[in-house]
Design a protein around this motif. Structure first.
Motif, PDB file in Angstrom:
ATOM      1  N   THR A   1      46.100  49.370  32.285  1.00 16.90           N
ATOM      2  CA  THR A   1      46.297  48.535  33.481  1.00 16.90           C
ATOM      3  C   THR A   1      45.004  47.857  33.898  1.00 16.90           C
ATOM      4  OG1 THR A   1      48.030  50.072  34.218  1.00 16.90           O
ATOM      5  CG2 THR A   1      47.186  48.512  35.841  1.00 16.90           C
ATOM      6  N   ASN A   2      43.890  48.558  33.810  1.00 17.92           N
ATOM      7  CA  ASN A   2      42.596  47.946  34.152  1.00 17.92           C
ATOM      8  C   ASN A   2      42.265  46.791  33.218  1.00 17.92           C
ATOM      9  OD1 ASN A   2      41.785  49.346  36.458  1.00 17.92           O
ATOM     10  ND2 ASN A   2      40.912  51.030  35.276  1.00 17.92           N
ATOM     11  N   SER A   3      42.605  46.948  31.941  1.00 19.78           N
ATOM     12  CA  SER A   3      42.392  45.857  30.986  1.00 19.78           C
ATOM     13  C   SER A   3      43.258  44.656  31.349  1.00 19.78           C
ATOM     14  CB  SER A   3      42.728  46.342  29.566  1.00 19.78           C
ATOM     15  OG  SER A   3      42.599  45.288  28.636  1.00 19.78           O
TER      16      SER A   3
ATOM     17  N   ILE B   1      47.413  40.641  40.666  1.00 17.97           N
ATOM     18  CA  ILE B   1      46.180  41.436  40.571  1.00 17.97           C
ATOM     19  C   ILE B   1      46.178  42.548  41.607  1.00 17.97           C
ATOM     20  CG2 ILE B   1      43.668  41.362  40.915  1.00 17.97           C
ATOM     21  CD1 ILE B   1      43.742  38.507  39.745  1.00 17.97           C
ATOM     22  N   THR B   2      46.456  42.192  42.868  1.00 16.72           N
ATOM     23  CA  THR B   2      46.439  43.210  43.924  1.00 16.72           C
ATOM     24  C   THR B   2      47.534  44.256  43.699  1.00 16.72           C
ATOM     25  OG1 THR B   2      47.824  41.752  45.305  1.00 16.72           O
ATOM     26  CG2 THR B   2      45.454  41.635  45.624  1.00 16.72           C
ATOM     27  N   GLY B   3      48.687  43.813  43.182  1.00 14.85           N
ATOM     28  CA  GLY B   3      49.759  44.765  42.898  1.00 14.85           C
ATOM     29  C   GLY B   3      49.351  45.777  41.848  1.00 14.85           C
ATOM     30  N   ASN B   4      48.730  45.318  40.784  1.00 19.78           N
ATOM     31  CA  ASN B   4      48.297  46.229  39.724  1.00 19.78           C
ATOM     32  C   ASN B   4      47.126  47.102  40.159  1.00 19.78           C
ATOM     33  OD1 ASN B   4      49.652  45.824  36.847  1.00 19.78           O
ATOM     34  ND2 ASN B   4      49.641  43.826  37.861  1.00 19.78           N
ATOM     35  N   GLN B   5      46.277  46.583  41.052  1.00 19.22           N
ATOM     36  CA  GLN B   5      45.207  47.422  41.583  1.00 19.22           C
ATOM     37  C   GLN B   5      45.778  48.571  42.400  1.00 19.22           C
ATOM     38  OE1 GLN B   5      42.964  44.328  43.586  1.00 19.22           O
ATOM     39  NE2 GLN B   5      41.446  44.212  41.945  1.00 19.22           N
TER      40      GLN B   5
ATOM     41  N   ASP C   1      47.244  54.462  42.690  1.00 19.16           N
ATOM     42  CA  ASP C   1      48.255  55.514  42.691  1.00 19.16           C
ATOM     43  C   ASP C   1      48.117  56.410  41.461  1.00 19.16           C
ATOM     44  OD1 ASP C   1      50.829  56.699  43.714  1.00 19.16           O
ATOM     45  OD2 ASP C   1      51.522  55.984  41.747  1.00 19.16           O
ATOM     46  N   LEU C   2      47.841  55.789  40.303  1.00 13.01           N
ATOM     47  CA  LEU C   2      47.669  56.577  39.075  1.00 13.01           C
ATOM     48  C   LEU C   2      46.452  57.491  39.189  1.00 13.01           C
ATOM     49  CD1 LEU C   2      48.411  53.833  36.374  1.00 13.01           C
ATOM     50  CD2 LEU C   2      49.845  55.817  36.924  1.00 13.01           C
ATOM     51  N   ASN C   3      45.376  56.996  39.754  1.00 14.40           N
ATOM     52  CA  ASN C   3      44.174  57.820  39.911  1.00 14.40           C
ATOM     53  C   ASN C   3      44.426  58.981  40.868  1.00 14.40           C
ATOM     54  OD1 ASN C   3      42.320  56.589  38.150  1.00 14.40           O
ATOM     55  ND2 ASN C   3      41.902  54.961  39.617  1.00 14.40           N
ATOM     56  N   ASP C   4      45.228  58.728  41.904  1.00 14.28           N
ATOM     57  CA  ASP C   4      45.588  59.829  42.806  1.00 14.28           C
ATOM     58  C   ASP C   4      46.365  60.893  42.048  1.00 14.28           C
ATOM     59  OD1 ASP C   4      44.381  58.543  44.913  1.00 14.28           O
ATOM     60  OD2 ASP C   4      46.232  57.677  45.719  1.00 14.28           O
TER      61      ASP C   4
END
Length: 467
Positions: A47-49, A408-412, A417-420
């Motif tokens: 996702t970051n990519s 962009i903001t949606g994927n951020q 959420d994934l990091n949480d």
């Protein structure tokens, strides 16, 4: 033999009694337990990519929007440059420049006044005022802290008289005392910057009792303050002299600034003409900006295959933007806007041509021909195309509502959420490892107890057999 090892901050006891490699067993079990967290981490990386690629293409679209906005202005092709026939004058243009030409002679350049006082060792026995008088009668009185020349220089330079003072060595007098002169220079050029300087107050000057410092014996006005001047149509009945306090004449022609560098009796001709090269850069820059977007999009939506030289296996890799509907829609809208006719005229009529691979080429010859035959029509087509492209680019890249910006903001948010979830799994896995270590430690303890009991029973049985 017993061994201990630290793993992930916890203490694990390898098989003290059982002989089992407890650490390896726990690590193997934890590898299975960590599978969900590993998948989450992989998702974050992917996702970051994707976000990085979205940000890159969004930046390219924003750059296109900026250029399109500038090109859409009804006067975007009204770009002019100026030339001068002589080194005696340099020229520059502003946004209001129009085509035209004029000739003139340069009478003189602007000068600051420079004056020097007579040689002296001090300004006076005590602090004495001195008064500066401008050509318009404005007076400024300066009173040094003492009669020393250094204090006089300090007082002048710290005043609002518009004059700077410098102490210059002037030899010695008959007794060997060192002498100095004060060099006084107006801070601005032009006749209005001239000055007279008197020993005494403003009242003394008005009464006529003050002494003019620059007319004393040994003093002099080295350079008189003067405006720069040019004479238009010199030698004719229409001759007209124009002056400037500086060496620059603003708007000598509309939007033309002329700076004179030296006097010249030979006529200097300055001209302003449409700069077709800069005008072309406005149109071609729009094409280049869009091609940068389509090129990046193509390189990030392609599918590539690689074959391993050792195993011969072929692997396929898809571009990070492949299948993304947001960027696909934005690129399609941009290319459509660039190719849409304006008032029935195709963009190709001014050199904006669709190439066979879907990109755009810029035909400079077609553009220059259009500018030469119909500059107003060329401007209309370019402004129309640029307006359509600008609207499409803004719709995609607006910092608040743009479709790509929103993606962009949606994927951020997804990454957050994934990091949480990853952090939650870290806590869960830490607890699980501690549980496993406790279980295996308890196992070893139980086995040790059983072994001790077995040894005791064996001893008892052996004793009974002996009896």
């Amino acid at each position: 033999m017993s061994t201990t090892s630290a793993t992930s901050g916890s203490l694990a006891i390898d098989g003290l009694v059982s002989g089992l490699d407890t650490t390896s067993l726990i690590n193997s079990l934890m590898t299975i337990e960590q599978v969900p967290q590993t998948l989450l981490k992989t998702k974050v990386t992917t996702t970051n990519s994707f976000i990085s690629s979205l940000q890159t293409i969004n930046g390219l679209v924003q750059s296109l929007a900026t250029k399109a906005t500038a090109a859409a202005v009804p006067t975007s092709l009204d770009v002019f440059s100026a030339t001068s026939s002589s080194a005696a004058a340099t020229v520059s243009t502003s946004a209001t420049a129009k085509a035209g030409s004029v000739s003139f002679t340069v009478g003189q350049t602007a000068q600051a006044q420079v004056g020097v006082t007579a040689a002296m060792s001090t300004w006076g026995d005590a602090a004495r005022p001195l008064t500066f008088v401008k050509p318009d009668g404005t007076t400024t009185t300066v009173t040094p802290a003492s009669g020393s020349l250094d204090d006089t220089v300090t007082a002048i330079n710290g005043s609002t008289a518009g004059v700077t003072a410098t102490k210059v060595a002037a030899g010695t007098d008959a007794s060997g005392t060192k002498l100095w002169r004060l060099q006084l220079t107006s801070t601005t050029t032009g006749a209005a910057g001239g000055f007279s300087v008197y020993r005494g107050s403003a009242a003394d000057v008005s009464a006529g009792t003050a002494t003019n410092v620059l007319t004393e014996p040994g003093a002099a006005t080295v350079t008189a303050a003067a405006d720069a001047s040019v004479t238009l149509w010199a030698g004719t009945a229409a001759a007209q002299t124009i002056t400037s306090a500086t060496n620059t004449f603003t708007d000598l022609l509309p939007g033309l600034n002329v700076t004179v560098t030296k006097a010249s009796t030979d006529p200097v001709t300055v001209s302003v003409a449409r700069d077709t090269g800069k005008a072309q850069a406005t149109a071609s820059g729009l094409v280049d900006a869009l091609n940068a977007i389509t090129s990046y999009y193509a390189s990030n939506t392609g599918v590539s295959s690689t074959t391993s030289p050792t195993t011969g296996a072929t692997s396929t890799t898809a571009g990070v933007l492949l299948g993304d509907g947001t960027t696909r829609a934005a690129v399609q809208r941009l290319t459509s806007a660039m190719s849409t006719p304006v008032n029935g005229k195709s963009p190709s009529s001014i050199g904006i041509v669709i190439s066979k691979d879907g990109d755009f080429d810029f035909d400079s010859a077609a553009f220059q021909k259009a500018m030469a035959t119909d500059p107003a029509g060329t401007q209309a087509v370019l402004s129309g195309v640029a307006k359509a492209v600008g609207d499409a680019a803004t719709s995609a890249s607006d910092k608040y509502t743009g479709t790509i910006t929103t993606a962009i903001t949606g994927n951020q948010s997804v990454v957050k959420d994934l990091n949480d979830q990853i952090d939650a799994w870290t806590d869960r896995l830490t607890q699980r490892r501690a549980t496993l270590q406790a279980q295996y430690t308890a196992l070893e303890t139980s086995l040790s107890t059983l072994k001790s009991q077995s040894s005791w029973l064996s001893g008892q049985l052996s004793s009974m057999s002996s009896s």
